[in-house]
Enzyme design. Sequence first.
Site, PDB file in Angstrom:
ATOM      1  N   GLN A  17      -7.749  -7.122   3.620  1.00 20.62           N
ATOM      2  CA  GLN A  17      -8.579  -8.331   3.615  1.00 20.62           C
ATOM      3  C   GLN A  17      -7.768  -9.513   3.071  1.00 20.62           C
ATOM      4  OE1 GLN A  17     -11.726  -9.387   0.813  1.00 20.62           O
ATOM      5  NE2 GLN A  17     -13.166  -9.565   2.514  1.00 20.62           N
TER       6      GLN A  17
ATOM      7  N   ARG B   7     -20.020  -0.427  -3.781  1.00 18.74           N
ATOM      8  CA  ARG B   7     -20.365   0.124  -5.091  1.00 18.74           C
ATOM      9  C   ARG B   7     -20.442   1.646  -5.067  1.00 18.74           C
ATOM     10  NH1 ARG B   7     -25.569  -3.360  -6.442  1.00 18.74           N
ATOM     11  NH2 ARG B   7     -25.622  -3.541  -4.179  1.00 18.74           N
TER      12      ARG B   7
ATOM     13  N   THR C 136     -13.355  -6.061  -4.914  1.00 21.27           N
ATOM     14  CA  THR C 136     -12.407  -6.742  -5.814  1.00 21.27           C
ATOM     15  C   THR C 136     -12.233  -5.980  -7.107  1.00 21.27           C
ATOM     16  OG1 THR C 136     -12.796  -8.926  -4.944  1.00 21.27           O
ATOM     17  CG2 THR C 136     -12.072  -8.833  -7.219  1.00 21.27           C
TER      18      THR C 136
ATOM     19  N   TYR D 131     -16.191 -18.095  -0.698  1.00 16.38           N
ATOM     20  CA  TYR D 131     -14.758 -18.319  -0.875  1.00 16.38           C
ATOM     21  C   TYR D 131     -14.272 -19.407   0.091  1.00 16.38           C
ATOM     22  CZ  TYR D 131     -15.013 -14.338  -3.961  1.00 16.38           C
ATOM     23  OH  TYR D 131     -15.354 -13.508  -5.001  1.00 16.38           O
TER      24      TYR D 131
ATOM     25  N   ARG E 152     -14.972 -11.547   8.396  1.00 15.58           N
ATOM     26  CA  ARG E 152     -16.142 -11.288   7.561  1.00 15.58           C
ATOM     27  C   ARG E 152     -16.957 -12.561   7.375  1.00 15.58           C
ATOM     28  NH1 ARG E 152     -19.019  -8.166   4.464  1.00 15.58           N
ATOM     29  NH2 ARG E 152     -19.367  -8.676   2.266  1.00 15.58           N
TER      30      ARG E 152
END
Length: 401
Positions: free
Chosen positions: A105, A341, A30, A187, A234
């Site tokens: 996504q 990351r 994100t 989410y 996911r």
Amino acid sequence: MTAIAESNMFKPIKVGPVELSNRIVMLPTTRFRNSPEHVATDAMQKLYSDRTRDAGSLVITEGTLISPKYGMYPQAPGLWSEVQAAAWKKVVDAVHQNGSFICSQLWALGRIAEPEIAKADNLPLYGPSAIHYSEEAKEAAEKSGVELVALSTEEVEQMIQEYVVAAGHALEIAGADMVEVHSANGYLLNQFVDEVSNQRTDKYGGSIENRARVVLEIIDAIGTKFGYERVGVRFTPWSTFQGMPAGDEAKISPIVTYGYLLSELERRAASGKRLAYVSTTEPRTEWWLETKGTSSFHNDWMYDIWKGVVIRSGAYFIEPSYSTALKHVNANDRTIIGSCRSFTSNPDLRTRLRKGLELTPYERKYFYAYTNYGYNTYGDYGTEKLGPDSEQATKPLTPLA
Ligand code: PHB
């Protein structure tokens, strides 16, 4: 040759409709580098293109909102409009020019959405049930005068159609290779699956079958229209992010709940409707807190139920010598290793891993910034990071449509 270069990480693998040249995937990360209208920008085109320069690589995009209704983040991407899809097409085209692949996504926030943004959009917060994820979240909503409302059965059915529309925008207008249904990390769809956030009494609540229903109906609706092999999903059974219970605190073990979901997906696969992949994160990391997770659980059991491709993630390239990544990728020929990351500060991550070159540490303080700086200012191995006054760092974000 390094152990990584010799491992399964650099062997080809088929995922849905595409054949990858390697098993290192950039996972949804994100970021807020879209226009204020939630349209993808030239900065994103560069970011995704830079991270798929090795032909045959796969990137899964950052969470892309299917509709403004379920909550927004400023400058996060959307796919509810054709303009947004046209902008994504330019990102997709850049990735395809590299001979690589891209999956969108599909994302909806639900009860964890920001009350102040909902208020500005004149919307309530929506969830499976009117259950806030924390006392602070409840107070913040009350302070903004925004109510958390349970979606009606009809609204859930409409939402399924919104997923299909967004998937169509991704696949047919933008030309993405696949879409991923995001049912993880607290989410909206994860909120449906978990009973801490779902106390509904209609067909979308109660039993495991009912709580899992909406995810399966979304997958079936998209799969029927566009092909199951173009859909990934996911799940993060052990994630405690955003109010989800730790595995040993859940009333029903996540292995049971997600075992049901995976067995349903495998049942579809047995009749020729196999999804492209299942993506998950190991509980050995709490990436949102920068801590090493304390959980002793893992996702190895998934392979016993789901016989397709599994994308695993969880600090694999943050750990020295990448020993767990090597162990997992070599333990099973259906494994892909995902990273977020490490990709932020290493556009050439795959090359560095293959050659055993040092990685540039990521800088969380730029993760959720709104600038090119800290986004497109990391270079390949041996090059200096560009400074805050550089041309690249000061470039405005320009929408692609
Ligand atoms: C995820 O794919 O699990 C994910 C996506 C977007 C986020 C956080 C997690 O902001």
